[in-house]
Design an enzyme around this catalytic site. Structure first.
Site, mmCIF file in Angstrom:
data_model
loop_
_atom_site.group_PDB
_atom_site.id
_atom_site.type_symbol
_atom_site.label_atom_id
_atom_site.label_comp_id
_atom_site.label_asym_id
_atom_site.label_seq_id
_atom_site.Cartn_x
_atom_site.Cartn_y
_atom_site.Cartn_z
ATOM 1 N N GLY A 1 6.352 -4.351 5.327
ATOM 2 C CA GLY A 1 5.089 -4.950 4.925
ATOM 3 C C GLY A 1 4.568 -6.005 5.877
ATOM 4 N N ASP B 1 0.908 4.139 15.106
ATOM 5 C CA ASP B 1 2.216 3.561 14.820
ATOM 6 C C ASP B 1 3.344 4.451 15.312
ATOM 7 O OD1 ASP B 1 0.710 1.639 13.627
ATOM 8 O OD2 ASP B 1 1.378 2.042 11.584
#
Length: 376
Positions: free
Chosen positions: A123, A173
């Protein structure tokens, strides 16, 4: 991070056999180019020292047994059968997603035992999920002799998130985790997948600070931003916002709120990536800071993905004379900031920023780069 050999005895104790494969994949920080990847644009990430490690051994049958060392005493071995992957099991969904996608692509690994450990904060906007996917795909490639190059591994990792986990991410990513390193930025055209490694000038070094405010790509806000971009592109008659000429921005700004501002962020952010690449190549340090700060302002005001804690970290960075620029990195709604500082000053500047941040907010910041143990 500890060496891969550290967990090998624990793996054997847990599964009754030594790991055959020990691989890792890094998290990433994006220097600039946020929310441009799913719009077909340009990005400029680089790897960070934090990694996800995979220890893996094939086993008879079609059962997968998986353990996450990050859960500590609460961790347990989770099992599922290949071909019977079902969502809703937390971190195991990323493992299930990998085998589900591989099977759909015609690859048929057998059962295996898996040990995962990671020091990429979940996160934090630093691609902990991509690091897991890429590391596991690398491990399965090695263990089962799968014919997968590094770009294909990245694309499969993206499919895991989009098609199985349910997070509509772009490809940045996974491409960064699969292809980037810590010594250079990865200049990536997310449409063509052409990439180039662009070294940072020796006079600058990155700072990465985790705000302690977590986010999730599978949550609603990220989905809303992507849907807004898709709606704007349709209204403007282009396939992706990458296709919209800069001269068409006034037409975009006439769209219903907030679509025009979303388009303005994407167009100007693409331009900032290209300008940043040029500045890095030319060693133009004076140009880098304003580009990072402009990117952050665009994310805060036009794309509305920042939060007060991130804004505070950016402003604390701005007050540091040796910090050239700072911005939110990652999907937003929390996560981390990236800064560029004069070489040799990053550790001390980051420490001061983290201390002031703790005093001014209700969160503890974690300095990830430069690594505290590096002695810098």
């Amino acid at each position: 991070m500890k060496s891969p050999q550290t967990d090998a005895p624990r793996f054997e104790s847990l599964f009754g056999q030594p790991p055959k494969v020990q691989v890792r994949a890094p998290g990433r920080v994006n220097l600039i180019g946020e929310h441009t990847d799913y719009n077909g644009g340009f990005v400029l990430p680089m790897a960070i020292p934090q990694h996800t490690e995979v220890h893996l051994s094939p086993r008879e049958g079609r059962t997968v047994r998986a353990f996450s060392a990050n859960l500590g005493a609460q961790g347990q071995v989770n099992e599922y059968e290949l071909g019977q992957e079902k969502r809703g099991r937390g971190w195991l969904d990323y493992v299930q997603g990998v085998t589900h996608v591989l099977r759909a692509e015609g690859h048929t690994p057998g059962g295996f035992d898996l040990w995962l450990s990671s020091d990429v904060p979940v996160g934090s906007g630093l691609s902990s999920s991509a690091a897991l996917e890429v590391a596991l795909l690398r491990g399965l490639r090695e263990a089962f002799g799968l014919s997968l190059d590094d770009v294909r591994i990245a694309l499969l990792g993206q499919k895991v998130e989009c098609d199985f986990v349910g997070a509509p991410v772009g490809v940045m990513d996974q491409m960064a985790s699969s292809l980037a390193d810590t010594g250079a930025a990865l200049f990536l055209d997310t449409r063509s997948l052409k990439y180039e490694r662009v070294p940072l000038p020796t006079q600058v070094e990155p700072i990465v600070i985790n705000s302690g405010v977590t986010h999730s790509h599978s949550g609603g806000d990220y989905r809303v931003r992507r849907a807004e971009c898709e709606r704007a592109a349709k209204l403007l008659g282009v396939e992706q916002l990458r296709d919209l000429p800069d001269a068409e921005l006034p037409r975009a700004l006439a769209l219903p709120e907030p679509l025009g501002r979303r388009v303005r962020h994407v167009l100007t952010e693409n331009a900032r990536v290209l300008q940043t690449v040029r500045a890095l190549r030319e060693g133009d340090l004076a140009a880098l800071g304003p580009l990072l700060y402009a990117s952050h302002a665009s994310q805060r005001d036009d794309y509305e993905v920042s939060v007060p804690e991130i804004d505070l970290l950016v402003e604390l960075g701005r007050a540091e004379p040796d910090v050239l620029g700072a911005r939110l990195t990652g999907g937003g709604f929390g996560g981390s900031v990236v800064m560029l500082a004069r070489t040799g000053t990053g550790a001390s500047a980051a420490s001061r920023i983290a201390t002031q941040y703790a005093e001014k907010s209700h969160h503890q910041a974690t300095v990830l780069v430069p690594e505290p143990s590096s002695g810098r």
